[in-house]
Design a protein around this motif. Structure first.
Motif, PDB file in Angstrom:
ATOM      1  N   ARG A  19       0.820  -1.216   0.000  1.00 41.34           N
ATOM      2  CA  ARG A  19       0.000   0.000   0.000  1.00 41.34           C
ATOM      3  C   ARG A  19       0.854   1.267   0.000  1.00 41.34           C
ATOM      4  NH1 ARG A  19      -3.453   2.218   4.764  1.00 41.34           N
ATOM      5  NH2 ARG A  19      -4.827   3.648   3.689  1.00 41.34           N
ATOM      6  N   HIS A 123      -7.411  -7.774  -2.698  1.00 39.97           N
ATOM      7  CA  HIS A 123      -6.676  -7.265  -1.534  1.00 39.97           C
ATOM      8  C   HIS A 123      -7.545  -7.355  -0.289  1.00 39.97           C
ATOM      9  CE1 HIS A 123      -3.182  -5.551  -3.678  1.00 39.97           C
ATOM     10  NE2 HIS A 123      -4.043  -5.417  -4.674  1.00 39.97           N
ATOM     11  N   ASP A 124      -6.903  -7.514   0.847  1.00 40.64           N
ATOM     12  CA  ASP A 124      -7.610  -7.546   2.118  1.00 40.64           C
ATOM     13  C   ASP A 124      -7.877  -6.108   2.545  1.00 40.64           C
ATOM     14  OD1 ASP A 124      -8.572  -7.807   4.671  1.00 40.64           O
ATOM     15  OD2 ASP A 124      -7.043  -9.240   5.328  1.00 40.64           O
ATOM     16  N   VAL A 125      -9.122  -5.655   2.355  1.00 43.43           N
ATOM     17  CA  VAL A 125      -9.462  -4.259   2.635  1.00 43.43           C
ATOM     18  C   VAL A 125      -9.546  -3.967   4.127  1.00 43.43           C
ATOM     19  CG1 VAL A 125     -10.646  -3.959   0.433  1.00 43.43           C
ATOM     20  CG2 VAL A 125     -11.944  -4.718   2.439  1.00 43.43           C
ATOM     21  N   ASN A 126      -9.544  -5.010   4.954  1.00 44.52           N
ATOM     22  CA  ASN A 126      -9.594  -4.812   6.403  1.00 44.52           C
ATOM     23  C   ASN A 126      -8.213  -4.817   7.064  1.00 44.52           C
ATOM     24  OD1 ASN A 126     -12.466  -4.649   6.650  1.00 44.52           O
ATOM     25  ND2 ASN A 126     -12.522  -6.835   6.192  1.00 44.52           N
ATOM     26  N   ASP A 127      -7.195  -5.025   6.262  1.00 45.87           N
ATOM     27  CA  ASP A 127      -5.828  -5.008   6.772  1.00 45.87           C
ATOM     28  C   ASP A 127      -5.185  -3.676   6.377  1.00 45.87           C
ATOM     29  OD1 ASP A 127      -2.969  -5.294   6.921  1.00 45.87           O
ATOM     30  OD2 ASP A 127      -3.237  -7.467   6.979  1.00 45.87           O
ATOM     31  N   PRO A 128      -4.614  -2.936   7.310  1.00 44.11           N
ATOM     32  CA  PRO A 128      -4.002  -1.645   6.978  1.00 44.11           C
ATOM     33  C   PRO A 128      -2.914  -1.740   5.914  1.00 44.11           C
ATOM     34  CG  PRO A 128      -4.141  -1.919   9.356  1.00 44.11           C
ATOM     35  CD  PRO A 128      -4.539  -3.229   8.750  1.00 44.11           C
ATOM     36  N   PHE A 130      -3.085  -3.621   3.286  1.00 44.84           N
ATOM     37  CA  PHE A 130      -3.733  -3.880   1.997  1.00 44.84           C
ATOM     38  C   PHE A 130      -3.036  -5.009   1.236  1.00 44.84           C
ATOM     39  CE2 PHE A 130      -5.452  -2.245  -2.191  1.00 44.84           C
ATOM     40  CZ  PHE A 130      -6.781  -2.376  -1.852  1.00 44.84           C
TER      41      PHE A 130
END
Length: 197
Positions: A19, A123-128, A130
């Protein structure tokens, strides 16, 4: 089945995370992909339609499992051949985007029409951070993905399933069923005799 590159390509030590500019894949694998891209541009991207056996040969040199009768058009964009399997007479039409961070499998007589997008990555949108996540796509025998359709990570096409033009699929498509729209909805069944060989 996952290729030998499906997991080792992720660079878990990369800091900062993607990110904010960090590398998602290991440096060695990025070099391999660069070499693949250059080879495709120089040796295949300009070739006429009838030279599909040559393009198949080149893809196999980079780890693809492609039957000799499978057709990949010269304008197809394949992220990594080692994550691609194509059965007898399977085909990818002009301009198809094959973003195969995870495995993409086309079984016998499966067709992906022009400018469709097969996307195994998200992408994992809940992980800062990303982080990139991937899930394989499987396209059953005699299935058809019509022009400009989008197929998301983890989608499984049953045998003979159809995704209509510009349809968007994020979940399983049942065998011998026709789907249209965004998100794709089943509208009718398909005559099995239409795909008889």
């Amino acid at each position: 089945m996952r290729s030998r590159y499906s997991d080792p390509t992720f660079d878990s030590t990369a800091q900062p995370l993607p990110r904010v500019g960090g590398a998602t894949f290991a440096f060695r694998f990025r070099l391999m992909r660069l070499f693949w891209t250059i080879c495709w541009i120089l040796l295949a991207a300009w070739t006429p339609s009838f030279l599909y056996p040559w393009r198949g040969w080149l893809l196999r040199r980079f780890g693809a499992r492609i039957h000799s009768t499978a057709i990949v058009r010269s304008s197809v964009k394949i992220w990594w051949p080692g994550n691609l399997t194509m059965g007898r007479h399977a085909s990818m039409g002009p301009g198809v985007i094959c973003y195969n961070v995870a495995e993409i499998t086309l079984e016998d007589f499966a067709i992906v029409s022009q400018r469709s997008h097969l996307c195994t990555g998200t992408h994992d949108v809940n992980d800062p951070g990303f982080p990139l996540k991937s899930r394989p796509i499987s396209i059953g025998s005699n299935a058809w993905i019509a022009a400009e359709a989008f197929v998301g990570p983890g989608v499984v096409f049953g045998e003979g399933a159809v995704l209509g033009a510009r349809g968007v699929a994020f979940s399983k498509l049942d065998p011998w069923t026709i789907y249209v729209g965004n998100p794709a909805k089943a509208v009718k069944t398909r005559n099995r005799d239409a795909a008889a060989q």
